[in-house]
Design an enzyme around this catalytic site. Structure first.
Site, short mmCIF file in Angstrom:
data_model
loop_
_atom_site.label_atom_id
_atom_site.label_comp_id
_atom_site.label_asym_id
_atom_site.label_seq_id
_atom_site.Cartn_x
_atom_site.Cartn_y
_atom_site.Cartn_z
N LEU A 136 8.15 -2.52 5.08
CA LEU A 136 7.03 -2.68 4.16
C LEU A 136 6.89 -1.34 3.44
O LEU A 136 7.09 -0.28 4.04
CB LEU A 136 5.74 -2.97 4.93
CG LEU A 136 5.62 -4.34 5.62
CD1 LEU A 136 4.33 -4.45 6.41
CD2 LEU A 136 5.71 -5.47 4.61
N ASP A 137 6.51 -1.40 2.16
CA ASP A 137 6.33 -0.15 1.39
C ASP A 137 5.26 0.73 2.04
O ASP A 137 4.39 0.23 2.74
CB ASP A 137 5.83 -0.46 -0.03
CG ASP A 137 6.80 -1.30 -0.82
OD1 ASP A 137 7.99 -1.26 -0.52
OD2 ASP A 137 6.32 -1.98 -1.75
N TYR A 138 5.30 1.98 1.69
CA TYR A 138 4.31 2.96 2.15
C TYR A 138 2.89 2.43 1.95
O TYR A 138 2.03 2.53 2.83
CB TYR A 138 4.55 4.24 1.33
CG TYR A 138 3.69 5.42 1.67
CD1 TYR A 138 3.90 6.14 2.83
CD2 TYR A 138 2.68 5.83 0.78
CE1 TYR A 138 3.12 7.24 3.12
CE2 TYR A 138 1.90 6.92 1.06
CZ TYR A 138 2.12 7.63 2.23
OH TYR A 138 1.34 8.71 2.53
N ARG B 265 5.81 -6.70 -5.61
CA ARG B 265 5.27 -5.83 -6.67
C ARG B 265 6.05 -6.04 -7.97
O ARG B 265 5.46 -6.14 -9.06
CB ARG B 265 5.34 -4.36 -6.26
CG ARG B 265 4.41 -4.03 -5.10
CD ARG B 265 4.57 -2.58 -4.65
NE ARG B 265 3.99 -2.40 -3.33
CZ ARG B 265 2.71 -2.14 -3.10
NH1 ARG B 265 1.88 -1.96 -4.10
NH2 ARG B 265 2.27 -2.02 -1.86
#
Ligand code: URA
Length: 248
Positions: free
Chosen positions: A102-104, A192
């Site tokens: 998962l992204d930051y 995103r």
């Protein structure tokens, strides 16, 4: 006898693919001989297998679910010393690593394990395991824009597979909408980028489901072990023909 990368992954060294890299980099020895090609087999009960000079140990399998907070890196270590997801894992001696990433700035359901086979099964693109997110976006996207995402949209790395989308919440005052989106792929920053492609910036992203597994009431920053039933259901889902055919 089993393939070396499978033995290394099962011992919790890293994912199967990462273990293949370690072999190709010449970091793995079997009975004192460096192995530099894939396909070599060994017997984990008889042979002495080392990675970077250290003998591997077979450890019991651990499967965890975490509610990842935003502002944390999905990695087992960070050279710059930033907070990583494994900082939240306490009370076990086994070394686990994240299943996919998962992204930051993305929060929510993340699986962690030391079972390389399991991680590989769930992340391999050909298995199309569904992942569901709540994406809060700037502006309120029209239905026809969501239709585009449902059908598949062109991103710089190609067309996305069909996805499922529905409005979860519309906040007219704040000019924001929260959309529930299920995707069957796991490309980098995919959700995103999909919303960027229809000109709506994602301002909050939370994964709420991985396969049929949901976060339920797991608190942010907490982990819990998966039940044997949950582990089996995830494996069955990844292997099920129906799941593959659904996304052909
Ligand atoms: N899609 C994204 O854009 N980010 C994530 O962290 C996961 C899916």
């Amino acid at each position: 006898m089993e393939r070396l990368q499978k033995i290394l992954a099962a011992a919790g060294v890293a994912s199967r693919r990462k273990c293949e890299e370690l072999i190709l980099e010449g970091k793995v020895e079997v009975n004192g001989e460096t192995v530099k090609t894939l396909g070599v087999k060994a017997d984990p009960t008889q042979d002495v297998i080392t990675v970077n000079g250290r003998a591997i140990q077979s450890e019991s399998k651990v499967y965890l679910m975490m509610n990842k907070p935003k502002g944390v890196i999905t990695s087992a270590t960070d050279p710059k010393g930033r907070k990583v997801v494994t900082d939240y894992v306490t009370g076990i001696k086994e070394r686990v690593y994240p299943v996919g990433r998962l992204d930051y700035d993305t929060e929510g359901l993340l699986l962690l394990t030391n079972d390389g086979e399991f991680a590989n099964l769930l992340t391999h693109p050909k298995h199309h395991v569904p992942k569901t997110y709540l994406a809060t976006v700037e502006g309120i996207p029209h239905g026809d824009k969501l239709e585009k995402l449902k059908e598949g949209i062109m991103l710089e790395d190609g067309m996305t597979a069909p996805a499922e989308l529905e409005y979860q919440d519309i906040n007219v005052e704040e000019k924001q909408a929260t959309i529930r989106i299920t995707i069957y792929e796991g490309r980098n920053r995919q959700v995103r980028r999909m919303f960027e492609a229809i000109s709506h910036k994602v301002i909050r992203l939370k994964r709420i489901k991985f396969g049929d597994l949901s976060l339920m009431n797991l608190k942010r920053g907490r982990t819990r072990p998966l039940t044997p039933n949950e582990i089996n259901e995830l494996k069955q889902l990844a292997l099920s023909k129906k799941n593959k055919e659904r996304r052909k």
